[in-house]
Design a protein around this motif. Structure first.
Motif, PDB file in Angstrom:
ATOM      1  N   THR A  63       0.843  -1.187   0.000  1.00 18.20           N
ATOM      2  CA  THR A  63       0.000   0.000   0.000  1.00 18.20           C
ATOM      3  C   THR A  63       0.881   1.241   0.000  1.00 18.20           C
ATOM      4  OG1 THR A  63      -0.157   0.004   2.418  1.00 18.20           O
ATOM      5  CG2 THR A  63      -1.888  -1.171   1.211  1.00 18.20           C
ATOM      6  N   ALA A  64       0.323   2.352  -0.428  1.00 18.62           N
ATOM      7  CA  ALA A  64       1.089   3.595  -0.548  1.00 18.62           C
ATOM      8  C   ALA A  64       1.641   4.077   0.786  1.00 18.62           C
ATOM      9  CB  ALA A  64       0.217   4.684  -1.177  1.00 18.62           C
ATOM     10  N   ASP A  65       0.986   3.694   1.896  1.00 14.80           N
ATOM     11  CA  ASP A  65       1.424   4.162   3.216  1.00 14.80           C
ATOM     12  C   ASP A  65       2.485   3.262   3.851  1.00 14.80           C
ATOM     13  OD1 ASP A  65      -0.063   1.947   3.906  1.00 14.80           O
ATOM     14  OD2 ASP A  65      -1.467   3.014   5.193  1.00 14.80           O
ATOM     15  N   GLY A  66       3.012   2.297   3.092  1.00 12.87           N
ATOM     16  CA  GLY A  66       4.053   1.420   3.618  1.00 12.87           C
ATOM     17  C   GLY A  66       3.527   0.151   4.246  1.00 12.87           C
ATOM     18  N   GLY A  67       2.223  -0.038   4.227  1.00 19.96           N
ATOM     19  CA  GLY A  67       1.620  -1.261   4.748  1.00 19.96           C
ATOM     20  C   GLY A  67       1.420  -2.269   3.633  1.00 19.96           C
ATOM     21  N   ALA A  68       0.500  -3.176   3.852  1.00 16.54           N
ATOM     22  CA  ALA A  68       0.209  -4.202   2.853  1.00 16.54           C
ATOM     23  C   ALA A  68      -1.228  -4.676   3.015  1.00 16.54           C
ATOM     24  CB  ALA A  68       1.165  -5.383   3.014  1.00 16.54           C
ATOM     25  N   THR A  69      -1.774  -5.204   1.945  1.00 18.19           N
ATOM     26  CA  THR A  69      -3.069  -5.865   1.982  1.00 18.19           C
ATOM     27  C   THR A  69      -2.892  -7.260   1.407  1.00 18.19           C
ATOM     28  OG1 THR A  69      -3.708  -5.062  -0.211  1.00 18.19           O
ATOM     29  CG2 THR A  69      -4.363  -3.711   1.689  1.00 18.19           C
ATOM     30  N   ALA A  70      -3.840  -8.126   1.710  1.00 18.13           N
ATOM     31  CA  ALA A  70      -3.787  -9.477   1.138  1.00 18.13           C
ATOM     32  C   ALA A  70      -5.192 -10.048   1.067  1.00 18.13           C
ATOM     33  CB  ALA A  70      -2.901 -10.399   1.974  1.00 18.13           C
ATOM     34  N   ARG A  71      -5.370 -10.930   0.115  1.00 16.51           N
ATOM     35  CA  ARG A  71      -6.551 -11.790   0.072  1.00 16.51           C
ATOM     36  C   ARG A  71      -5.995 -13.206   0.102  1.00 16.51           C
ATOM     37  NH1 ARG A  71     -11.099 -10.572  -3.812  1.00 16.51           N
ATOM     38  NH2 ARG A  71     -11.826  -9.493  -1.954  1.00 16.51           N
ATOM     39  N   ALA A  72      -6.554 -14.019   0.991  1.00 16.97           N
ATOM     40  CA  ALA A  72      -6.077 -15.392   1.153  1.00 16.97           C
ATOM     41  C   ALA A  72      -7.250 -16.353   1.095  1.00 16.97           C
ATOM     42  CB  ALA A  72      -5.358 -15.541   2.496  1.00 16.97           C
ATOM     43  N   TYR A  73      -7.042 -17.485   0.455  1.00 21.77           N
ATOM     44  CA  TYR A  73      -7.997 -18.586   0.526  1.00 21.77           C
ATOM     45  C   TYR A  73      -7.654 -19.396   1.766  1.00 21.77           C
ATOM     46  CZ  TYR A  73      -8.698 -17.902  -4.544  1.00 21.77           C
ATOM     47  OH  TYR A  73      -8.968 -17.393  -5.787  1.00 21.77           O
ATOM     48  N   TRP A  74      -8.656 -19.980   2.417  1.00 19.65           N
ATOM     49  CA  TRP A  74      -8.386 -20.873   3.547  1.00 19.65           C
ATOM     50  C   TRP A  74      -9.320 -22.076   3.476  1.00 19.65           C
ATOM     51  CZ3 TRP A  74     -12.555 -21.638   6.660  1.00 19.65           C
ATOM     52  CH2 TRP A  74     -13.529 -20.643   6.703  1.00 19.65           C
ATOM     53  N   ILE A  75      -8.808 -23.169   3.988  1.00 17.44           N
ATOM     54  CA  ILE A  75      -9.559 -24.421   4.080  1.00 17.44           C
ATOM     55  C   ILE A  75      -9.409 -24.912   5.505  1.00 17.44           C
ATOM     56  CG2 ILE A  75      -9.744 -26.813   3.268  1.00 17.44           C
ATOM     57  CD1 ILE A  75      -8.209 -25.817   0.724  1.00 17.44           C
ATOM     58  N   GLU A  76     -10.512 -25.232   6.150  1.00 17.70           N
ATOM     59  CA  GLU A  76     -10.480 -25.771   7.511  1.00 17.70           C
ATOM     60  C   GLU A  76     -10.814 -27.257   7.438  1.00 17.70           C
ATOM     61  OE1 GLU A  76     -12.539 -25.115  11.887  1.00 17.70           O
ATOM     62  OE2 GLU A  76     -13.425 -24.183  10.128  1.00 17.70           O
TER      63      GLU A  76
END
Length: 166
Positions: A112-125
């Motif tokens: 992200t522009a502010d030095g952070g990050a985003t993510a989308r993750a798949y999960w299986i339980e």
């Protein structure tokens, strides 16, 4: 004299045009190092192993102090105290292996522009108390990460189910 004035005017015009062109260019995109990406990926392992092995402290260590956790229902919790209280209630006084295994096979991380990050993750339980093991739930998570003095942490974790629980 006239020639010098003309050269000066052309030079000033070129300088103004160059400044305008440079100002109109997009800023360089923020980047994440391979180490950043590895640390963010490790947060999923920390959070889900803390959940699967009923280790509330390990689970909580993945979150920033003011983190927000959003459930599939839209309900949410904010801050370490609320997160810890919920996590302990969800364990129901039990400790050790829950016989669940969260698998997170696909994580797409973006800076992200502010030095952070985003993510989308798949999960299986998985339910590993059965033989053979069975899929209990699947879904995605939309996440925002912040880099703290203690490293990367979940700032916002929103859980989505592929099929709502009835």
């Amino acid at each position: 004299m006239r020639r010098n004035t003309l050269l000066l005017a052309v030079a000033l015009l070129a300088l103004v045009a160059a400044a305008g062109w440079m100002h109109g260019q997009p800023e360089a995109a923020a980047t994440l190092t391979a180490e950043d990406r590895a640390e963010i990926t490790q947060l999923y392992a920390t959070m889900y192993q803390g959940s699967d092995f009923r280790d509330a402290d390990l689970w909580l260590s993945a979150f920033a102090k003011d983190a927000v956790f959003v459930f599939p229902t839209g309900d949410q919790l904010e801050g370490h105290d609320a997160l810890m209280a919920w996590r302990q209630r969800s364990f129901g006084g039990q400790t050790g292996d829950s016989k669940r295994r969260h698998h997170v096979p696909n994580i797409r991380i973006s800076p992200t522009a502010d030095g952070g990050a985003t993510a989308r993750a798949y999960w299986i339980e998985l339910d590993v108390a059965t033989s053979p093991s069975s899929i209990k739930n699947t879904g995605t998570a939309d996440d925002v990460f912040v880099k703290t003095d203690a490293g990367w942490k979940f700032q916002h974790h929103a859980v989505h189910l592929d099929v709502p629980i009835n």
